[in-house]
Scaffold this active site. Sequence first.
Site, mmCIF file in Angstrom:
data_model
loop_
_atom_site.group_PDB
_atom_site.id
_atom_site.type_symbol
_atom_site.label_atom_id
_atom_site.label_comp_id
_atom_site.label_asym_id
_atom_site.label_seq_id
_atom_site.Cartn_x
_atom_site.Cartn_y
_atom_site.Cartn_z
ATOM 1 C CB SER A 290 10.340 0.838 2.055
ATOM 2 O OG SER A 290 10.748 0.110 1.000
ATOM 3 C CE1 TYR B 16 6.120 3.057 -1.012
ATOM 4 C CE2 TYR B 16 8.340 2.337 -1.621
ATOM 5 C CZ TYR B 16 7.112 2.168 -0.877
ATOM 6 O OH TYR B 16 6.829 1.227 0.117
#
Length: 256
Positions: free
Chosen positions: A147, A160
């Site tokens: 990501s 996250y």
Amino acid sequence: MNVLDQFKLTGRTALVTGSSAGIGLAIATGLAQAGARVVLNGRNAAKLEQVAAQLRTTGADVVTSCFDVTDGAAVNQAVAAIEADHGAIDILVNNAGMQRRAPLHEFDEGHWHELMRTNLDSVFLVGKAVALHMIARGRGKIVNICSVQSELGRPGIAPYTASKGAVKMLTKGMAIDWGPKGLQVNGIGPGYFKTELNQALVDNPEFSAWLLNRTPSRRWGDVEDLMGAAVFLASDASRFMNGHILYVDGGVTATL
């Protein structure tokens, strides 16, 4: 060989975790269009079969494997079954993931462990199970979905960010340990994409306006934008790439 032939995946089998929707489904679709037999994975068997049936109408060669990527025993059993029933897994895409948003000082301990199991442990568990077969054959392609949060932080998503930063470094570690055994392990770092995971942000006019101004390409990503990157990293075209994270983010990581 013509350079375009290097991107073909005909005769290869690809397992894509978390591929019943969103980014995983788009990547699975792209790999199938490039000629691969694709094994869809998720925890909802009915949903997997529905998606597989839809893909088959386009001529795609698709099968399903329903298992929990956070359960080591289930992973080992499923990978062995795929190898036995559908042939060697030539390509693995570790895509399964989740998101939970809260200020770090309010983040629930149970949610922390759930997020880490889903986003990080699964990459190790499925990656190792598949790599053992690949190592025995002396070849294989693994693509881990990282990501932009592997590099950048945002308020309210520290766990996250921690998980995706760890996936980035695990990808490098896999490449270092398994590269000499014939494997290529790389990652894709998606930016902000229109998915179910990000729907709340897509629907937030203030956030969308901020993101469009922050992104040089001036738009949200569409999941189809990831197909080419996935095919590239899964194919012979990337045969001398190892331990690299390819950011597909419209330029977000390039600008302050």
